[in-house]
Write a protein that holds these residues in place. Structure first.
Motif, PDB file in Angstrom:
ATOM      1  N   SER A   2      -3.280 -13.569 -25.047  1.00  0.00           N
ATOM      2  CA  SER A   2      -2.760 -14.343 -26.166  1.00  0.00           C
ATOM      3  C   SER A   2      -2.727 -15.826 -25.821  1.00  0.00           C
ATOM      4  O   SER A   2      -2.510 -16.215 -24.672  1.00  0.00           O
ATOM      5  N   ALA A   3      -2.910 -16.648 -26.851  1.00  0.00           N
ATOM      6  CA  ALA A   3      -2.835 -18.096 -26.655  1.00  0.00           C
ATOM      7  C   ALA A   3      -1.403 -18.498 -26.329  1.00  0.00           C
ATOM      8  O   ALA A   3      -0.450 -17.850 -26.778  1.00  0.00           O
ATOM      9  N   PRO A   4      -1.195 -19.559 -25.559  1.00  0.00           N
ATOM     10  CA  PRO A   4       0.165 -20.016 -25.264  1.00  0.00           C
ATOM     11  C   PRO A   4       0.914 -20.410 -26.538  1.00  0.00           C
ATOM     12  O   PRO A   4       0.308 -20.869 -27.518  1.00  0.00           O
ATOM     13  N   VAL A   5       2.209 -20.219 -26.515  1.00  0.00           N
ATOM     14  CA  VAL A   5       3.069 -20.666 -27.608  1.00  0.00           C
ATOM     15  C   VAL A   5       3.232 -22.179 -27.488  1.00  0.00           C
ATOM     16  O   VAL A   5       3.650 -22.687 -26.446  1.00  0.00           O
ATOM     17  N   ARG A   6       2.901 -22.887 -28.555  1.00  0.00           N
ATOM     18  CA  ARG A   6       3.013 -24.349 -28.551  1.00  0.00           C
ATOM     19  C   ARG A   6       4.402 -24.739 -29.036  1.00  0.00           C
ATOM     20  O   ARG A   6       4.758 -24.510 -30.190  1.00  0.00           O
ATOM     21  N   ILE A   7       5.170 -25.332 -28.117  1.00  0.00           N
ATOM     22  CA  ILE A   7       6.575 -25.590 -28.405  1.00  0.00           C
ATOM     23  C   ILE A   7       6.867 -27.079 -28.450  1.00  0.00           C
ATOM     24  O   ILE A   7       6.273 -27.872 -27.709  1.00  0.00           O
ATOM     25  N   GLY A   8       7.757 -27.457 -29.356  1.00  0.00           N
ATOM     26  CA  GLY A   8       8.261 -28.817 -29.433  1.00  0.00           C
ATOM     27  C   GLY A   8       9.750 -28.819 -29.134  1.00  0.00           C
ATOM     28  O   GLY A   8      10.454 -27.838 -29.406  1.00  0.00           O
ATOM     29  N   VAL A   9      10.256 -29.897 -28.558  1.00  0.00           N
ATOM     30  CA  VAL A   9      11.652 -29.983 -28.147  1.00  0.00           C
ATOM     31  C   VAL A   9      12.349 -31.052 -28.980  1.00  0.00           C
ATOM     32  O   VAL A   9      11.892 -32.207 -29.032  1.00  0.00           O
ATOM     33  N   LEU A  10      13.455 -30.653 -29.629  1.00  0.00           N
ATOM     34  CA  LEU A  10      14.218 -31.586 -30.462  1.00  0.00           C
ATOM     35  C   LEU A  10      15.319 -32.231 -29.630  1.00  0.00           C
ATOM     36  O   LEU A  10      16.433 -31.705 -29.537  1.00  0.00           O
ATOM     37  N   GLY A  11      15.010 -33.338 -29.011  1.00  0.00           N
ATOM     38  CA  GLY A  11      16.011 -34.054 -28.247  1.00  0.00           C
ATOM     39  C   GLY A  11      15.752 -34.019 -26.757  1.00  0.00           C
ATOM     40  O   GLY A  11      15.044 -33.148 -26.248  1.00  0.00           O
ATOM     41  N   CYS A  12      16.373 -34.966 -26.052  1.00  0.00           N
ATOM     42  CA  CYS A  12      16.173 -35.115 -24.607  1.00  0.00           C
ATOM     43  C   CYS A  12      17.461 -34.857 -23.850  1.00  0.00           C
ATOM     44  O   CYS A  12      17.809 -35.572 -22.905  1.00  0.00           O
ATOM     45  N   ALA A  13      18.202 -33.830 -24.275  1.00  0.00           N
ATOM     46  CA  ALA A  13      19.462 -33.472 -23.630  1.00  0.00           C
ATOM     47  C   ALA A  13      19.234 -33.113 -22.168  1.00  0.00           C
ATOM     48  O   ALA A  13      18.129 -32.722 -21.764  1.00  0.00           O
ATOM     49  N   ASP A  14      20.307 -33.198 -21.378  1.00  0.00           N
ATOM     50  CA  ASP A  14      20.204 -32.929 -19.943  1.00  0.00           C
ATOM     51  C   ASP A  14      19.641 -31.541 -19.664  1.00  0.00           C
ATOM     52  O   ASP A  14      18.777 -31.377 -18.803  1.00  0.00           O
ATOM     53  N   ILE A  15      20.110 -30.524 -20.408  1.00  0.00           N
ATOM     54  CA  ILE A  15      19.631 -29.172 -20.130  1.00  0.00           C
ATOM     55  C   ILE A  15      18.145 -29.030 -20.456  1.00  0.00           C
ATOM     56  O   ILE A  15      17.421 -28.270 -19.810  1.00  0.00           O
ATOM     57  N   ALA A  16      17.684 -29.791 -21.430  1.00  0.00           N
ATOM     58  CA  ALA A  16      16.253 -29.755 -21.761  1.00  0.00           C
ATOM     59  C   ALA A  16      15.426 -30.337 -20.625  1.00  0.00           C
ATOM     60  O   ALA A  16      14.427 -29.749 -20.194  1.00  0.00           O
ATOM     61  N   VAL A  17      15.845 -31.486 -20.114  1.00  0.00           N
ATOM     62  CA  VAL A  17      15.081 -32.179 -19.079  1.00  0.00           C
ATOM     63  C   VAL A  17      15.213 -31.490 -17.723  1.00  0.00           C
ATOM     64  O   VAL A  17      14.243 -31.368 -16.969  1.00  0.00           O
ATOM     65  N   ARG A  18      16.411 -30.994 -17.435  1.00  0.00           N
ATOM     66  CA  ARG A  18      16.689 -30.432 -16.105  1.00  0.00           C
ATOM     67  C   ARG A  18      16.256 -28.978 -15.987  1.00  0.00           C
ATOM     68  O   ARG A  18      15.812 -28.545 -14.923  1.00  0.00           O
ATOM     69  N   ARG A  19      16.393 -28.196 -17.039  1.00  0.00           N
ATOM     70  CA  ARG A  19      16.139 -26.761 -16.944  1.00  0.00           C
ATOM     71  C   ARG A  19      14.960 -26.285 -17.782  1.00  0.00           C
ATOM     72  O   ARG A  19      14.037 -25.645 -17.281  1.00  0.00           O
ATOM     73  N   MET A  20      15.016 -26.549 -19.096  1.00  0.00           N
ATOM     74  CA  MET A  20      14.095 -25.859 -19.996  1.00  0.00           C
ATOM     75  C   MET A  20      12.690 -26.452 -19.984  1.00  0.00           C
ATOM     76  O   MET A  20      11.697 -25.706 -19.961  1.00  0.00           O
ATOM     77  N   LEU A  21      12.558 -27.773 -19.991  1.00  0.00           N
ATOM     78  CA  LEU A  21      11.205 -28.353 -19.965  1.00  0.00           C
ATOM     79  C   LEU A  21      10.448 -27.985 -18.690  1.00  0.00           C
ATOM     80  O   LEU A  21       9.265 -27.622 -18.768  1.00  0.00           O
ATOM     81  N   PRO A  22      11.081 -28.032 -17.507  1.00  0.00           N
ATOM     82  CA  PRO A  22      10.359 -27.542 -16.324  1.00  0.00           C
ATOM     83  C   PRO A  22       9.951 -26.072 -16.449  1.00  0.00           C
ATOM     84  O   PRO A  22       8.855 -25.686 -16.016  1.00  0.00           O
ATOM     85  N   ALA A  23      10.810 -25.247 -17.040  1.00  0.00           N
ATOM     86  CA  ALA A  23      10.481 -23.826 -17.189  1.00  0.00           C
ATOM     87  C   ALA A  23       9.364 -23.619 -18.204  1.00  0.00           C
ATOM     88  O   ALA A  23       8.465 -22.788 -18.003  1.00  0.00           O
ATOM     89  N   PHE A  24       9.401 -24.372 -19.294  1.00  0.00           N
ATOM     90  CA  PHE A  24       8.305 -24.285 -20.277  1.00  0.00           C
ATOM     91  C   PHE A  24       6.981 -24.688 -19.623  1.00  0.00           C
ATOM     92  O   PHE A  24       5.959 -24.033 -19.795  1.00  0.00           O
ATOM     93  N   THR A  25       7.037 -25.783 -18.887  1.00  0.00           N
ATOM     94  CA  THR A  25       5.818 -26.312 -18.265  1.00  0.00           C
ATOM     95  C   THR A  25       5.248 -25.338 -17.236  1.00  0.00           C
ATOM     96  O   THR A  25       4.025 -25.212 -17.088  1.00  0.00           O
ATOM     97  N   ALA A  26       6.125 -24.631 -16.537  1.00  0.00           N
ATOM     98  CA  ALA A  26       5.679 -23.700 -15.498  1.00  0.00           C
ATOM     99  C   ALA A  26       5.145 -22.391 -16.059  1.00  0.00           C
ATOM    100  O   ALA A  26       4.435 -21.669 -15.353  1.00  0.00           O
ATOM    101  N   SER A  27       5.464 -22.093 -17.304  1.00  0.00           N
ATOM    102  CA  SER A  27       5.044 -20.811 -17.875  1.00  0.00           C
ATOM    103  C   SER A  27       3.599 -20.864 -18.357  1.00  0.00           C
ATOM    104  O   SER A  27       3.230 -21.769 -19.116  1.00  0.00           O
TER     105      SER A  27
END
Length: 319
Positions: A2-27
């Protein structure tokens, strides 16, 4: 594949930058398409770090055809508006907890996701750590006999005075921020018939939100849960299940690092057994669960709604 899920992030909150964006990028199953902020500079800086497109404004990101799903890490009081806007735009949504600040809105958004044929998932990450399924198996196998009670606690040290979790206008307060964890653990292990029997919330000096609390819950057949939480305390993250023939203890229960060796303590009349499990990354596991929900076109919502009802009941029971 399957093609990767293309995700957008609404906001630059700490949890987004510290946890979720690195995890999205690594997947390998996710492609970060864009990051939006009301501050153009923040959008550009964050997008540059994660190799995606900066977008000035949340609505502008939702208008993009190349965004299939969105992650919403905004303050709790803003979730309802932007989650609804994303669902109306036909996007799958992963929203930080709590999904909304009241059960009626939570129910309405879950129904909207169903009508739109998209996944709406609340980001309660500890549920995706395999340690808790191991605990469920021990209980199902009768290792502690009949479950009788659960004690769960999550407390954290004081936050900076400027932290949004001290702002009532943004949905702050200990109940929704840290109280949600032990309450969700009780729901996870004791089931949806759990009801709030009594509760107490306390507001620290100079604060405009509750900074600690406790609640007693129970099931129709007499199993009880005692949950404790706070955000001006020594750190504690644990739960304990007591049964008729033993008990199970779990420390570092809710936010273990990916390299943490999970332990489950099994205490019976025969002695104490320390069960060591393989380290697991619950952030990566959450991303995988969201991808699976996107590809299925829906996410389970019953526990999310029941959790919202219980959180509301704790607040009202506290008087």
């Amino acid at each position: 594949m399957s093609a990767p899920v293309r995700i957008g992030v609404l906001g630059c909150a700490d949890i987004a930058v510290r946890r979720m964006l690195p995890a999205f990028t690594a997947s390998p199953d996710v492609e970060v398409a864009a990051v939006a902020s009301r501050d153009r500079g923040r959008a550009e800086g964050t997008a540059g770090r994660f190799g995606c497109r900066p977008v000035h404004g949340y609505a502008e990101l939702l208008d993009r055809d190349d965004v299939q799903a969105v992650y919403v890490p905004l303050p709790a009081a803003l979730h309802a508006h932007w989650v609804e806007a994303a669902l109306e735009a036909g996007k799958h949504v992963l929203a930080e907890k709590p999904l909304t600040t009241d059960p009626d809105t939570t129910e309405r958004l879950l129904e909207l996701a169903g009508k739109q044929g998209v996944a709406l998932m609340e980001n309660v990450m500890f549920l995706h750590h395999p340690r808790h399924e191991a605990v469920r198996r021990l209980v199902a196998d009768g290792r502690i006999g009949e479950p009788k009670s659960l004690h769960a606690a999550f407390t954290i040290p004081p936050l900076p005075d400027s932290d949004i979790r001290y702002d009532p206008g943004l949905g702050g307060g200990a109940l929704a921020d840290v109280g949600l964890y032990p309450l969700r653990a009780a729901l996870h292990f004791l089931g949806p018939e759990l009801e709030v029997i009594g509760a107490r919330l306390a507001q620290g000096p100079g604060r405009r939100v509750e900074t600690s609390g406790a609640a007693l819950l129970g099931t129709p057949d007499g199993v009880t849960a005692h949950v404790t939480f706070g955000m001006e305390h020594a750190y504690l993250s644990r739960y304990e299940l007591w049964g008729s023939e033993g008990r199970i203890t779990v420390d570092r229960a809710f936010t273990p690092p990916a390299d943490f060796v999970p332990l489950v303590g099994l205490h019976t009349s025969a002695g104490t057994e320390e069960i060591r499990l393989t380290p697991a990354d619950q952030v990566a596991a959450t991303v995988a669960a969201f991808v699976a929900s996107v590809r299925a076109g829906h996410a389970p919502g019953a526990d999310t709604l029941r959790q919202a009802v219980l959180l509301d009941a704790v607040r009202h029971r506290s008087g």
